[in-house]
Enzyme design. Structure first.
Site, PDB file in Angstrom:
ATOM      1  N   LYS A  54      -9.875 -68.960 -83.388  1.00 54.86           N
ATOM      2  CA  LYS A  54      -8.927 -70.033 -83.043  1.00 54.86           C
ATOM      3  C   LYS A  54      -9.233 -70.591 -81.659  1.00 54.86           C
ATOM      4  O   LYS A  54      -9.237 -71.799 -81.444  1.00 54.86           O
ATOM      5  CB  LYS A  54      -7.489 -69.492 -83.115  1.00 54.86           C
ATOM      6  N   GLN A  98      -0.218 -63.899 -82.440  1.00 55.08           N
ATOM      7  CA  GLN A  98      -0.984 -63.299 -83.538  1.00 55.08           C
ATOM      8  C   GLN A  98      -0.239 -62.077 -84.098  1.00 55.08           C
ATOM      9  O   GLN A  98       0.158 -61.194 -83.337  1.00 55.08           O
ATOM     10  CB  GLN A  98      -2.385 -62.902 -83.033  1.00 55.08           C
ATOM     11  N   ASP A 121       2.500 -72.201 -86.108  1.00 53.85           N
ATOM     12  CA  ASP A 121       2.274 -71.363 -87.288  1.00 53.85           C
ATOM     13  C   ASP A 121       3.277 -71.698 -88.394  1.00 53.85           C
ATOM     14  O   ASP A 121       3.100 -71.301 -89.537  1.00 53.85           O
ATOM     15  CB  ASP A 121       2.423 -69.872 -86.923  1.00 53.85           C
TER      16      ASP A 121
END
Ligand code: NDP
Length: 286
Positions: A54, A98, A121
């Site tokens: 990412k 994460q 997200d």
């Protein structure tokens, strides 16, 4: 018959080029580049690989990535404080934490603390609620990326029988919402589903997201169906395979995604798309 391959790498690259070009337009007008905060807590090897992908992609597309590599014993209150600071930071358009987090940290509490307009997200209950209402919002990356893959086939999703195998909060459930919004007829299956192969055989679209290596067999697939394989499983011999038995399924399906090179690249590209969306639409950087 051999299925057409849905090339996630090529489709993701096209999306990335579009994003990079829009970011270039912003910065050439003297505006700031979009900013993404990427937070990892602890030493999970798989998480580190995802996070590095990412961060690398941010660099390639011109997104400013602010990186936080935090120790395993970080207190939950310290993570909340960091998110509070990032929520206020006007140069940050997206905050990515994460998962999984260490056990002593409540993931739900953390995800709910991220401002909905920075939740790239798409896991915040507000954004999930908007998705379920079919209203525009930041949408979870994997299902949104899969919708892009489905649209790339040119097949009209309206009225299609779609079977989603897997009902997790991050893939299966939001995937079902995406397909409902696309006006497909949707069945969601999970570990308790009875006679799963018979249900899958009815499907024009099969989405496999279980984490069970190669469980979807060729005789589960209707002739000509679109098969999307979300799974990422490492076999004892080191080979990476999906949740679909690719060799069998490709002989029956009309379209199929490979593993690797299908859903995975789209998930990362869609995260970048969400960050640009947050910057330009939600934070009015235009
Ligand atoms: P979870 O473990 O959170 O959920 C798995 C789901 O599959 C559950 O709903 C479970 O049912 C269901 N399931 C498990 N076994 C079976 C079975 N034998 N038959 C039917 N259903 C079953 O996984 P995720 O949704 O997070 O991930 C799924 C897969 O996708 C994993 O391989 C993961 O690595 C991959 N993944 C890939 C991404 C990408 O970008 N390519 C992104 C995210 C995930 P129940 O709820 O009843 O237990």
């Amino acid at each position: 018959m051999s299925a057409k391959i849905i090339d996630g790498v090529a489709i993701a690259q096209k999306l990335q080029q579009e994003i990079a070009s829009q970011i270039k337009d912003l910065t050439s007008k003297g505006l700031r580049a979009p900013g993404l905060a990427v937070i990892i807590v602890g030493e999970n090897a798989a998480s580190k690989i995802y996070v590095n992908k990412k961060r690398k992609m941010c660099l390639e597309l011109g997104i400013i990535s602010k990186d936080y590599n935090l120790p395993d014993n970080l207190a939950e209150s310290e993570l909340l404080k960091l998110i509070a600071d990032l929520n206020k930071d006007y140069t940050i358009d997206g905050i990515l934490v994460q998962l999984p987090l260490p056990k002593h940290i409540d993931s739900n509490k953390i995800l709910e603390y991220i401002l909905p307009d920075k939740d790239v997200d798409g896991f915040n209950p507000y954004n999930i609620g908007k998705l379920s209402l079919g209203r525009s919002a930041l949408r979870p990356c994997t299902p949104k990326g899969i919708l892009t893959l489905l649209q790339s086939t040119g097949v009209d999703l309206k009225g299609m029988n779609a079977v989603v195998i897997g009902a997790s909060n991050i893939v299966g459930k939001p995937m079902a919402m995406e397909l409902i919004n696309a006006r497909s007829t949707v069945t969601v299956c999970r570990s308790t589903t009875r006679d799963l192969p018979a249900i899958a055989r009815q499907a024009d679209i099969v989405i496999a997201a279980t984490g069970v290596a190669e469980m979807v067999k060729g005789d589960w697939i209707k002739q000509g169906a679109i098969v999307i394989d979300v799974g990422i499983n490492r076999l004892p011999n080191g080979e990476l395979v999906g949740d679909v038995d690719f060799e069998q399924a490709k002989e029956v399906a009309g379209w199929i995604t490979p593993v690797p090179g299908g859903v995975g690249p789209m998930t990362v590209a869609t995260l970048m798309e969400n960050t640009l969306y947050a910057a330009t639409v939600l934070h009015s950087l235009v």
